[in-house]
Scaffold this active site. Structure first.
Site, PDB file in Angstrom:
ATOM      1  N   LYS A 100      26.220  86.174  53.479  1.00 29.07           N
ATOM      2  CA  LYS A 100      27.449  86.115  54.264  1.00 29.07           C
ATOM      3  C   LYS A 100      28.296  87.369  54.083  1.00 29.07           C
ATOM      4  CE  LYS A 100      31.611  83.258  54.899  1.00 29.07           C
ATOM      5  NZ  LYS A 100      32.401  82.137  54.355  1.00 29.07           N
ATOM      6  N   GLN A 101      28.406  87.844  52.849  1.00 28.50           N
ATOM      7  CA  GLN A 101      29.260  88.990  52.545  1.00 28.50           C
ATOM      8  C   GLN A 101      28.755  89.669  51.274  1.00 28.50           C
ATOM      9  OE1 GLN A 101      32.535  86.070  51.683  1.00 28.50           O
ATOM     10  NE2 GLN A 101      33.212  87.676  50.293  1.00 28.50           N
TER      11      GLN A 101
ATOM     12  N   GLU B 226      28.878  82.934  50.164  1.00 33.27           N
ATOM     13  CA  GLU B 226      28.985  81.483  50.255  1.00 33.27           C
ATOM     14  C   GLU B 226      27.848  80.849  51.053  1.00 33.27           C
ATOM     15  OE1 GLU B 226      33.849  81.194  49.827  1.00 33.27           O
ATOM     16  OE2 GLU B 226      32.935  81.284  51.817  1.00 33.27           O
TER      17      GLU B 226
END
Length: 773
Positions: A601-602, A488
Site C-alpha cells: 500500500k505504501q 496496511e
C-alpha cells in the site's frame, strides 16, 4: 484520475458545473483558518449530491464503536470531529421559486479558489423553468486575522426580469455526521436568539459537553445603498433565520453581506459564549467585508513569504505545491498545543478528524522549516500532555511499569481506532512520536526539550518496546510478533523490518537522551528518575541487550531487507501486471486477496530507509528501492513522497519527478478516487518534502544545513525559503547555478555538494554551476 480543473499558478479553477464532480470540488475548494473550516458547499439551497461540512477545531464526539466481534482491549468509541452548525446558508427565492442548481439550467459556472489571497469565489447564471435568469457572484473566506469569523459577499442580478427576491440568511444546527456509527445526531440545543439583522445558536455536544455558539449578522444593499428592511424572524429548534423581501429591477444588483462566527467553549467560558460571539460579529461588521478581505490578503502574503515554493516552467507542478501549502497553512497555525492536524483537516469526516502518526512523520519537517520553532514544539507538547493516556492505552493491552503506547487515532490521547489490526498491531506509530522529538532537536538545536518534556516520552516508549519483543530460542534473537507495518495491506505479520528497526532505534535514542539529561541537568534528571521510577541499571541493560540482539529479516542473495518473515513466499508479480480496472485494489479486490498478494500500500521498508538513510550506502538503498517500488500501488497518500525523496537521492530524477507530481496533485486529480471524502492534509506536507528534501537534497548534518540539489528537466527554476535555528535562507536553483541568500543579521555556514560555504549576514553565494549545467 480526473482532470477537470484548469491550470493556474495561484488559483484552482473549475469551469462549468458537473453535479457528478460536486463532492470532489466541495473538498478541493474547502476553506479554513486553524480554528474552523468549511467545505465548499453552496450558500443557496442545493438538493443534489453534497456533503455539508462545517467544523470547529477541538470539538469532537466519542461515537460508540460498531464492530461485529468485541475483543478485550478494544476502544469503546471512535472520536469524530463534528459537523457543526451550517453558517454559510442563504436561501434565495425568485418570485417564490427556490434557487437550486440541481433544478436550474446552469450557465457560465466558474468556481475559483484564490490561494494567494485566501478566498473562494463562485459565479454562474441560473435559468429557472419559467425562463427567468439571474446572475450570481459569491465570495467568501474564513478569516485568518479574525480566526473565529467568516464573511460572505453574495450578489444577485436579475438578467431578464423584474421581480421579487426573497432572501433568507440562516444558521442551521440540525445536522448530522454522514459517518455516524448509529445514525445519531450529536448536538443538543442550549440557546437560540433571533433578532432583526442577526441570529445566534448555541449547541452542546452529547457526552463531551462542548458548546459552540454560532452567530450571524447580515445586511442587504441595492444600488450601493444599504436597505432598511423589516425581516421576518424565524426561530425553531436548532434553526434561526431572517427572511427579507427585496423588489428588484432587471440588471440591478442586490448585494448580501453575511458575517458569521463560531466560538467554542474550548476558548471561552460557556456562560460568556453568546456575549463574546456578539462582540466578534460587531467587530467584523464595523470593519466591513472589503477591509476584512484586505486584511486576509495581507496575512496570507506573510504566510506565502515564508512557506511558498516557486516553480518556473511547470504550471501543473506549481499549482500542486501551492495547493498543498495553502491547505496546510489554513488547517494548522501552531498557536494552540491542544490542537493537532487531522488527516482530512477541515475538509471531510473520514478518519474522524483525529490525530494519526502522519503528523510526526510528515508534517513536522514542513513546520520546522517554514514556521517558528514553537509551532512544531506545540505538536510535540500535544503528545507529551497525552503521555498519561498513552500509558493507560498500554495497560489495557497488558503492558506494565509505565510502558506507553501512543494511539493510532486520538482526540484526547485515548486510543479510539476500531479496527483490531490497527489498534493492536500497528504499533510502529510509537516510533514516529520518538522520531519527531529527535527531528525537532536535530533541526532546532533545542536539546533542552529532552529534560523539559522529551525524556519522559522516550522512556515510556522504550519501556513499551522492551515488553513487546520476546526472545526467540530458535533464532537466539529478539523478535516482534503479530504486527502491522506501515503497509496496511499486510496484517498480523512477524518481524516487520521497519517496526523492528524503529523499535531498536527508539531504545538507542532513549539511552542517548538519558545520558544527555544526566550530564547536562543532573538535578532535573534525578527528579525524573524518581518520577518515572526508572531502575536505571536494570532497565537500560535490558534495552542494550535488545538493541544488540534484535532480529532483522533480510535476503542475502537479493541483498534486500525483507518487509517481514515469509515475504518472498508471495507470488512474484508486479504492479505493472495489474489491469487498470483493478485499481485501486481496496475498491476492487476482496481483503483476503489483498492480504495474500505481494502488493504494498505504501512505503514500509523504504519508510525506514528514508528515516535512517545515513545508515545505508547507495547500493543498499538502490537494491531495496528497485525491489519494493515495482510492488507498491501507492494507495496511501503517504506513499509517493517517500519514493520521490529516495528516487532523488538515488539520482533517478525522472521517477523522483513523477512521484512528486503524483503527491502534489493527489487530490486535485483524484488519483485514488477518494477526494470527495476530504483532502489528504497530512500527506500534503510530503509534497513540500519532495521538493526540499528530495530535489534540493536538504539534510541536517553536523548541526548545519547541507544541500545536494538538482533541477527537474521540465523546470526552468525553483526557489524556497527556509528557517533554521534563527536563520532565514532563500534558495534558488536554475539552469545556471544555485543561489543562496542569507536573510539574517548573522553569518551561516551551509554545505552544497560537500563543499562548505559561509554566507555573511544579508549576503548571498552562488555555487554549483558545473554540477547542474
Amino acid at each position: 484520475m480526473k482532470n477537470y480543473l484548469l491550470a493556474d499558478e495561484w488559483k484552482i479553477i473549475e469551469k462549468d458545473f458537473d453535479p457528478h464532480l460536486n463532492k470532489i470540488s466541495e473538498s478541493i475548494f474547502s476553506l479554513g483558518n486553524g480554528r474552523m473550516g468549511q467545505r465548499a458547499n453552496f450558500e443557496e439551497t442545493y438538493s443534489g449530491d453534497t456533503m455539508q461540512g462545517s467544523y470547529v477545531a477541538g470539538v469532537y464526539y466519542p461515537d460508540k464503536t460498531r464492530v461485529g466481534w468485541w475483543k478485550n482491549g478494544y476502544p469503546e468509541y471512535f472520536a469524530k470531529v463534528l459537523n457543526a452548525a451550517n453558517w454559510i446558508g442563504i436561501d434565495i427565492q425568485v418570485d417564490g421559486e427556490f434557487l437550486d442548481l440541481a433544478d436550474c439550467k446552469v450557465h457560465d459556472f466558474l468556481r475559483v479558489l484564490n490561494m494567494k489571497d485566501g478566498y473562494l469565489e463562485r459565479s454562474f447564471t441560473a435559468e429557472f423553468e419559467n425562463g427567468k435568469q439571474i446572475q450570481v457572484n459569491a465570495k467568501r473566506f474564513c478569516s485568518i486575522v479574525d480566526q473565529e469569523a467568516g464573511a460572505i459577499r453574495y450578489v444577485i442580478t436579475p438578467i431578464n426580469f423584474t421581480g421579487l427576491l426573497t432572501i433568507t440568511p440562516y444558521i442551521d444546527g440540525d445536522i448530522r455526521n454522514q459517518d455516524a456509527n448509529y445514525d445519531e445526531k450529536f448536538w443538543s440545543e442550549v440557546t437560540r436568539e433571533a433578532n432583526e439583522g442577526s441570529a445566534y445558536l448555541t449547541l452542546r455536544t452529547f457526552k463531551t459537553q462542548f458548546e459552540v455558539c454560532t452567530g450571524m449578522m447580515f445586511t442587504v444593499s441595492q444600488n450601493g445603498d444599504q436597505l432598511n428592511l423589516a425581516p421576518n424572524i424565524i426561530s425553531k429548534e436548532k434553526y434561526v433565520a431572517n427572511r427579507v423581501e427585496v423588489q428588484t429591477e432587471q440588471g440591478q444588483e442586490v448585494v448580501i453581506y453575511k458575517y458569521a462566527a463560531n466560538l467554542s467553549s474550548e476558548n471561552h467560558p460557556k456562560e460568556r459564549l453568546l456575549d463574546h460571539c456578539k462582540q466578534v460579529l460587531k467587530n467584523c461588521v464595523v470593519k466591513g467585508f472589503e477591509k476584512m478581505l484586505q486584511e486576509q490578503s495581507a496575512a496570507w502574503a506573510l504566510k506565502w513569504q515564508e512557506s511558498d515554493i516557486v516553480i518556473e516552467g511547470d504550471v501543473a507542478a506549481q499549482q500542486g505545491i501551492r495547493f498543498n501549502i495553502f491547505q496546510l497553512n489554513q488547517t494548522y497555525t501552531g498557536e494552540d498545543s491542544r490542537l493537532n492536524i487531522g488527516p482530512k483537516g477541515f475538509t471531510g469526516e473520514k478518519y474522524g478528524g483525529s490525530t494519526y502518526w502522519d503528523t510526526e512523520a510528515y508534517c513536522v519537517p514542513f513546520y520546522l522549516a517554514t514556521a517558528d520553532a514553537q509551532v512544531t514544539k506545540n505538536l510535540l507538547i500535544y503528545r507529551y500532555n497525552q503521555l498519561g493516556k498513552a500509558i493507560e492505552n498500554a495497560e489495557k493491552l497488558g503492558f506494565k511499569n509505565g510502558a506507553a503506547l501512543f494511539p493510532m487515532v486520538t482526540m484526547n490521547g485515548e486510543e479510539c481506532h476500531n479496527e483490531w489490526e490497527i489498534t493492536f498491531e500497528e504499533i510502529h506509530r510509537n516510533g514516529a512520536i520518538a522520531y519527531a522529538i529527535y527531528n525537532y532537536i536535530r533541526y532546532t538545536g533545542d536539546a533542552g526539550y529532552l529534560a523539559d518534556y522529551g525524556l519522559e516520552v522516550l522512556v515510556g516508549i522504550a519501556r513499551f518496546w522492551s515488553q513487546r519483543v520476546n526472545w526467540s530460542v530458535s533464532k537466539q534473537q529478539y523478535v516482534m510478533l503479530g504486527v502491522t507495518g506501515p503497509n496496511e495491506y499486510e496484517n498480523n505479520v512477524n518481524n516487520n523490518w521497519y517496526t523492528n528497526t524503529i523499535a531498536a532505534w527508539c531504545l538507542e535514542y532513549a539511552l542517548e537522551a538519558l545520558d544527555y539529561v544526566r550530564s547536562t541537568s543532573a538535578e532535573r534528571c534525578g527528579d525524573l528518575l524518581k518520577k518515572l521510577n526508572l531502575k536505571v541499571n536494570e532497565e537500560t541493560s535490558y534495552w542494550k541487550h535488545i538493541i544488540e540482539n534484535m532480529f532483522y529479516p533480510e535476503d542475502l542473495e537479493k541483498g534486500i531487507f525483507l518487509q517481514q518473515d515469509g515475504f518472498l513466499d508471495k507470488e512474484e508479480i508486479l504492479v505493472s501486471d495489474l489491469l487498470s480496472a483493478e485499481r485501486p485494489l481496496n475498491q476492487n479486490w476482496s481483503w483476503d486477496r489483498i492480504l495474500r498478494s505481494p502488493f504494498i500500500k505504501q512505503a514500509d521498508v523504504l519508510q525506514g530507509m528514508y528515516f535512517f538513510e545515513d545508515r545505508y550506502d547507495q547500493d543498499t538503498l538502490k537494491r531495496n528501492f528497485d525491489y519494493y517500488e515495482p510492488r507498491t500501488v501507492h494507495e496511501s497518500s503517504l506513499s509517493p513522497c517517500v519514493h520521490s525523496i529516495l528516487a532523488a537521492r538515488l539520482g533517478d530524477e525522472q521517477r523522483a519527478y513523477d512521484f512528486y507530481l503524483r503527491t502534489a496533485r493527489l487530490d486535485l486529480d483524484d488519483y485514488n478516487n477518494d477526494t470527495e471524502d476530504g483532502l489528504h492534509i497530512t500527506s500534503m506536507a510530503g509534497t513540500w518534502m519532495s521538493v526540499v528534501e528530495g530535489f534540493a537534497g536538504m539534510k541536517v548534518k553536523d548541526n548545519s544545513l547541507a544541500f545536494n540539489p538538482f533541477l527537474p528537466q521540465k523546470w526552468t527554476s525553483y526557489s524556497f525559503n527556509i528557517h533554521f535555528r534563527g536563520i532565514s535562507l532563500s534558495m534558488k536553483i536554475d539552469k545556471t547555478g544555485i543561489y543562496l541568500l542569507n536573510r539574517c543579521c548573522e553569518e551561516v555556514t551551509v554545505t552544497i555538494y560537500g563543499n562548505s560555504y559561509t554566507i555573511k549576514a544579508n549576503e548571498s553565494v552562488v555555487a554549483g554551476y558545473k554540477l547542474i549545467a
